[in-house]
Write a protein that holds these residues in place. Structure first.
Motif, short mmCIF file in Angstrom:
data_model
loop_
_atom_site.label_atom_id
_atom_site.label_comp_id
_atom_site.label_asym_id
_atom_site.label_seq_id
_atom_site.Cartn_x
_atom_site.Cartn_y
_atom_site.Cartn_z
N ILE A 1 -9.83 -21.91 -11.52
CA ILE A 1 -8.82 -22.33 -10.85
C ILE A 1 -9.58 -23.44 -9.89
CG2 ILE A 1 -7.13 -22.11 -9.15
CD1 ILE A 1 -6.42 -19.31 -10.19
N VAL A 2 -8.99 -24.81 -9.91
CA VAL A 2 -9.83 -25.63 -8.96
C VAL A 2 -8.60 -26.54 -8.24
CG1 VAL A 2 -11.46 -27.69 -8.86
CG2 VAL A 2 -11.74 -25.88 -10.44
N ARG A 3 -8.75 -26.53 -6.91
CA ARG A 3 -8.09 -27.55 -6.32
C ARG A 3 -8.88 -28.70 -5.96
NH1 ARG A 3 -5.87 -29.40 -1.40
NH2 ARG A 3 -3.65 -28.83 -1.14
N LEU A 4 -8.16 -29.92 -6.29
CA LEU A 4 -8.90 -31.14 -6.46
C LEU A 4 -8.15 -31.95 -5.20
CD1 LEU A 4 -8.45 -31.98 -10.40
CD2 LEU A 4 -10.69 -31.15 -9.26
N PRO A 5 -9.12 -33.24 -4.88
CA PRO A 5 -8.81 -33.81 -3.63
C PRO A 5 -7.53 -34.62 -3.95
CG PRO A 5 -10.63 -35.09 -4.69
CD PRO A 5 -10.49 -33.84 -5.40
N GLN A 6 -6.88 -35.35 -2.84
CA GLN A 6 -5.88 -36.34 -3.00
C GLN A 6 -6.39 -37.69 -3.51
OE1 GLN A 6 -4.56 -36.58 1.22
NE2 GLN A 6 -3.85 -34.61 1.27
N GLY A 7 -5.49 -38.34 -3.82
CA GLY A 7 -5.78 -39.83 -4.53
C GLY A 7 -5.95 -39.87 -5.79
N LEU B 1 -12.20 -28.19 -4.21
CA LEU B 1 -12.86 -29.46 -3.82
C LEU B 1 -12.19 -30.46 -3.08
CD1 LEU B 1 -14.58 -28.12 -6.27
CD2 LEU B 1 -15.07 -30.42 -7.02
N SER B 2 -11.16 -29.96 -2.10
CA SER B 2 -10.19 -30.81 -1.54
C SER B 2 -10.87 -31.78 -0.78
CB SER B 2 -9.33 -29.84 -0.56
OG SER B 2 -8.72 -28.92 -1.26
N ARG B 3 -12.21 -31.40 -0.15
CA ARG B 3 -12.59 -32.40 0.57
C ARG B 3 -13.97 -33.24 -0.01
NH1 ARG B 3 -11.03 -31.90 5.78
NH2 ARG B 3 -9.96 -29.87 6.12
N GLN B 4 -13.84 -33.24 -1.61
CA GLN B 4 -15.17 -33.74 -2.20
C GLN B 4 -14.61 -35.02 -2.72
OE1 GLN B 4 -18.14 -33.05 -3.13
NE2 GLN B 4 -18.44 -30.72 -2.11
N ALA C 1 -19.48 -39.30 -9.94
CA ALA C 1 -19.89 -38.91 -11.25
C ALA C 1 -20.67 -37.67 -11.23
CB ALA C 1 -20.83 -40.10 -11.88
N ASP C 2 -21.68 -37.53 -10.33
CA ASP C 2 -22.24 -36.14 -9.99
C ASP C 2 -21.69 -34.92 -9.80
OD1 ASP C 2 -22.46 -37.49 -7.59
OD2 ASP C 2 -23.36 -35.54 -7.06
N VAL C 3 -20.57 -34.99 -9.03
CA VAL C 3 -19.68 -34.05 -8.71
C VAL C 3 -18.82 -33.58 -9.91
CG1 VAL C 3 -17.42 -33.35 -7.35
CG2 VAL C 3 -19.63 -34.70 -6.29
N ARG C 4 -18.44 -34.74 -10.60
CA ARG C 4 -17.58 -34.50 -11.89
C ARG C 4 -18.50 -33.71 -12.98
NH1 ARG C 4 -16.01 -39.93 -11.14
NH2 ARG C 4 -17.00 -40.44 -13.14
N ALA C 5 -19.75 -34.03 -13.09
CA ALA C 5 -20.62 -33.43 -14.04
C ALA C 5 -20.99 -32.02 -13.68
CB ALA C 5 -21.86 -34.15 -14.10
N ASP C 6 -21.14 -31.96 -12.37
CA ASP C 6 -21.35 -30.28 -12.18
C ASP C 6 -20.22 -29.51 -12.22
OD1 ASP C 6 -24.10 -31.00 -11.45
OD2 ASP C 6 -23.97 -31.13 -9.27
N LEU C 7 -19.06 -29.98 -11.84
CA LEU C 7 -17.72 -29.35 -11.82
C LEU C 7 -17.44 -28.82 -13.51
CD1 LEU C 7 -15.12 -28.07 -10.86
CD2 LEU C 7 -14.10 -30.23 -10.95
N VAL C 8 -17.64 -30.13 -14.48
CA VAL C 8 -17.62 -29.71 -15.70
C VAL C 8 -18.41 -28.41 -16.31
CG1 VAL C 8 -18.08 -30.76 -18.27
CG2 VAL C 8 -16.85 -32.12 -16.28
N ALA D 1 -2.36 -33.76 -3.49
CA ALA D 1 -3.44 -33.26 -4.13
C ALA D 1 -3.13 -32.41 -5.57
CB ALA D 1 -4.19 -31.95 -3.23
N GLN D 2 -4.28 -32.69 -6.37
CA GLN D 2 -4.16 -32.21 -7.67
C GLN D 2 -4.92 -31.02 -7.87
OE1 GLN D 2 -1.61 -33.87 -10.04
NE2 GLN D 2 -1.18 -34.52 -7.90
#
Length: 699
Positions: free
Chosen positions: A360-366, A400-403, A407-414, A375-376
């Motif tokens: 379960i991951v909370r993603l940032p707005q936008g 990750l609301s404030r992240q 590209a590096d954030v997405r790679a680490d989250l994956v 937020a998604q």
């Protein structure tokens, strides 16, 4: 002739129709800013070459004849696009931009038909075009109805589809140009549900990573649209085979998705585009991508969205997983205490209770431009935990609301999301950057936001089974050691003792490289003519490549002359004892080079542990970690151990390796003896008498 093969320097017009273009589109065509066009128009008003006059207006927007505009650009040398005449059809439309809006579905269907037939449409009559549409879409699943609905406009729009495709270079580029203006030319639902490229890439990369361990070609499914599948296709490239399933929904958006995927998939032989997975795909890994709301599911009602997700969960088997994106107020946030939301909360709890929600991951707005402040959130669904009690089940949670979704954030989250699908040992070995593991029962009991659990203390070493697991491993190791020592004359002498110190937190290969604990060295390309077999009396270096790592070739099977290597590859490097050699991809593998002085053949690579700053890394452990499930090797977990335990472990592993080599020699000798016994008996050279029995009394 221009650089575009087969195109002339004049804009082609449609029979009996005029290509019209707006001032904004003229700016894009000429590759200048919008005010520049107004400046051209005013300054040339009294010159010998005035800017062409407007030929029509639509909603207070002036429209210009594209032929006249491109002729003026060529005559005056204005703009930065020398191919403006050829490109005009990509920015103009018959009778103005409303044509793209009114006939959006028909134009995309014509481009899809042109792709499937691999032939221009403008020279064909209406009956032939309809027959072709019926041939390629006999069940009317994606284009026949749209082409038939064009009626008397069919021939003119078919000719325009040809111009648009030629001006865009490819059919896929022409299709994307129509889709790219969704806010103005496409259906409103497309604009309302369009995600940013970062969100699309995140879900697509997660889906591909979840299918990375599949032994068979995976199946990726999306009923809601085509953005995710298109991104999956881009990641897979033109080598990795897969099936892209665009679903069987009958909505206009689903039909559009099928047209789009056929246009893009037609040129990739490794991808199969279909409407449904079918019975032949039951044993293949299946990854479902879902977005709520989506073009095919436009509602954002919490009960309806969660019911749809629940249905996805119920349809999954043990080979399936799903990546779901929806508004955070539905997936992660606290649901307001209303009668309707109590129903939604009950459905959400039932899904969590099924043990299929692995992350379960909370993603940032936008991430949703039409609602930039919303937020998604993301859920990863997979098979329920095997052999784990209800009380000990866990879920990966991250906020990750404030992240910023770089590209590096997405790679680490994956990497974190892929690890969430693993077993207890795999999850325990992964170094999570963003996520924490929480007991699922604590999520069910939580009254507030689900991702608030990410701020609570993490489960210590996973659900209270670490001590039992460690004891079980010790008992199993001792049992195997006893069995080996009972059956062999040369016992393995080692004592095993339960460890009282807590295990060190794993790092990742990438983090260890950054910290200086590891050094990455690429392999060396060698000319095929320089590879040779072992030759007695010749000074040679051992070559280690993908074939040796995968076991396709025996170690020491390939060599390179030391003299040739020194002369032909003066910058070439040799391995050092303890280097870890590894490869990724279909023939992934890893080994420790105990001897050193070997040449590593690209695409195999080297990782060298720092002698001064090992930070708990051990070559044998690192090689085992790298030989795990495929994925980004930089995100591979690298387990660490206490320095005091390294010497004894290294010695024990060396003893096991020596015994393995001794047994390999004995096994080779037994194979040779077996062949000689067979040949001798068949050819009459000798015979075997009373094997295992005394030979006394025989004559």
């Amino acid at each position: 002739m221009s650089a575009k093969t087969g195109h002339s320097q004049t804009t082609k017009a449609l029979p009996g129709q005029q290509l019209q273009i707006t001032l904004s589109d003229i700016a894009q065509l000429a590759r200048v800013q919008r005010p520049v066009v107004s400046m051209w128009r005013s300054r040339s008003k009294n010159s010998d070459t005035p800017f062409p006059p407007a030929v029509a207006t639509h909603d207070r927007q002036e429209l210009f004849d594209a032929v006249e505009v491109t002729t003026w650009l060529a005559a005056t040398g204005r703009g930065n696009n020398p191919h403006a005449a050829e490109d005009a059809a990509a920015f103009a439309a018959p009778l103005g931009p409303e044509t793209k809006h009114i006939h959006f579905a028909g134009l995309t269907a014509l481009i899809a038909l042109r792709t499937l037939t691999d032939a221009p449409l403008g020279s064909q009559d209406a009956d032939v075009l309809l027959d072709s549409a019926d041939e390629y879409d006999p069940d009317d699943e994606f284009l026949f109805a749209e082409i038939e609905a064009l009626g008397p406009n069919l021939l003119n729009l078919a000719a325009y589809a040809d111009l648009l495709t030629d001006a865009s270079y490819t059919a896929s580029a022409a299709f994307e140009r129509l889709l790219g203006d969704r806010f103005r030319a496409g259906p409103p639902v497309q604009a309302n549900t369009m995600l940013t490229s970062e969100a699309i890439e995140l879900l697509a990369a997660t889906a591909v990573e979840l299918a990375a361990n599949s032994e068979q070609d995976p199946v990726f499914t999306d009923d809601g649209g085509s953005d995710f599948l298109l991104a999956v296709a881009d990641i897979l490239g033109e080598a990795a085979p897969a099936t892209l399933c665009v679903g069987t929904l009958a909505s206009d958006s689903a039909r559009l998705a099928r047209r789009r995927m056929r246009v893009h998939g037609q040129s990739k032989e490794n991808l199969q585009v279909t409407n449904h997975a079918g019975s032949g795909h039951q044993e293949r890994a299946k990854v479902r991508l879902a977005q709520f709301p989506s073009p095919s599911f436009p509602t954002s009602d919490a009960v309806e969205v969660l019911t749809a997700i629940d249905n996805i969960s119920l349809d999954m088997d043990d080979q399936a997983c799903a990546v779901v994106l929806a508004p955070a107020p539905i997936l992660t946030d606290s649901l307001q205490r209303t009668t309707h939301n109590r129903e939604a909360e009950a459905i959400r709890s039932d899904i969590l209770r099924s043990d299929r929600v692995r992350a379960i991951v909370r993603l940032p707005q936008g991430l949703l431009p039409s609602r930039p402040r919303q937020a998604q959130a993301l859920w990863v669904l997979g098979p329920a935990h095997a052999n784990v009690t209800i009380a000990d089940r866990w879920t990966m949670v991250a906020d990750l609301s404030r992240q910023e979704m770089t590209a590096d954030v997405r790679a680490d989250l994956v990497g974190d999301l892929a690890a969430s699908m693993g077993s207890r040992d795999h999850v325990r070995a992964h170094s999570f950057r963003f996520a924490k593991l929480v007991r699922t029962r604590s999520l069910l009991a939580r009254q507030g936001a689900l991702t608030a659990a990410a701020q609570s203390p993490e489960i210590p070493d996973l659900p209270a089974v670490a001590a039992n697991a460690a004891a079980s491993e010790l008992i199993q190791a001792e049992s195997i050691l006893d069995a080996l020592n009972e059956t062999h004359a040369a016992p393995l002498h080692m004592d095993l003792l339960a460890e009282t110190r807590p295990a060190l937190t794993p790092t990742t290969v990438g983090a260890a490289i950054t910290a200086g604990s590891l050094k990455y060295l690429p392999g060396r390309r060698l000319a095929d003519g320089h590879l040779e077999p072992p030759l007695p009396g010749r000074a040679q270096f051992t070559v280690i490549g993908v074939e040796e790592l995968s076991g396709e070739l025996a170690h020491e099977a390939r060599k390179v002359s030391q003299l040739v290597f020194a002369n032909a590859y003066p910058q070439g490097r040799l391995t050092e004892p303890g280097d870890v050699i590894f490869a990724t991809g279909a023939q992934a593998g890893a080994m420790v080079d105990e001897a050193g002085a070997a040449v590593v053949l690209y695409p195999a690579r080297i990782l060298r542990i720092s002698a001064k700053n090992a930070n708990g890394l051990l070559p044998a452990v690192l090689a085992q970690d790298l030989a795990g499930p495929p994925g980004d090797w930089r995100q591979c977990p690298a387990r660490r151990m206490h320095d005091g335990a390294k010497p004894a472990l290294s010695g024990a592993l060396a003893a096991v390796a020596a015994e393995r080599r001794r047994l390999a020699v004995r096994l080779q000798q037994l194979d040779e003896l077996s062949e000689l016994l067979l040949d001798g008996a068949v050819q009459g050279s000798f015979s075997v008498l009373n094997f295992g029995m005394t030979t006394e009394g025989t004559s």
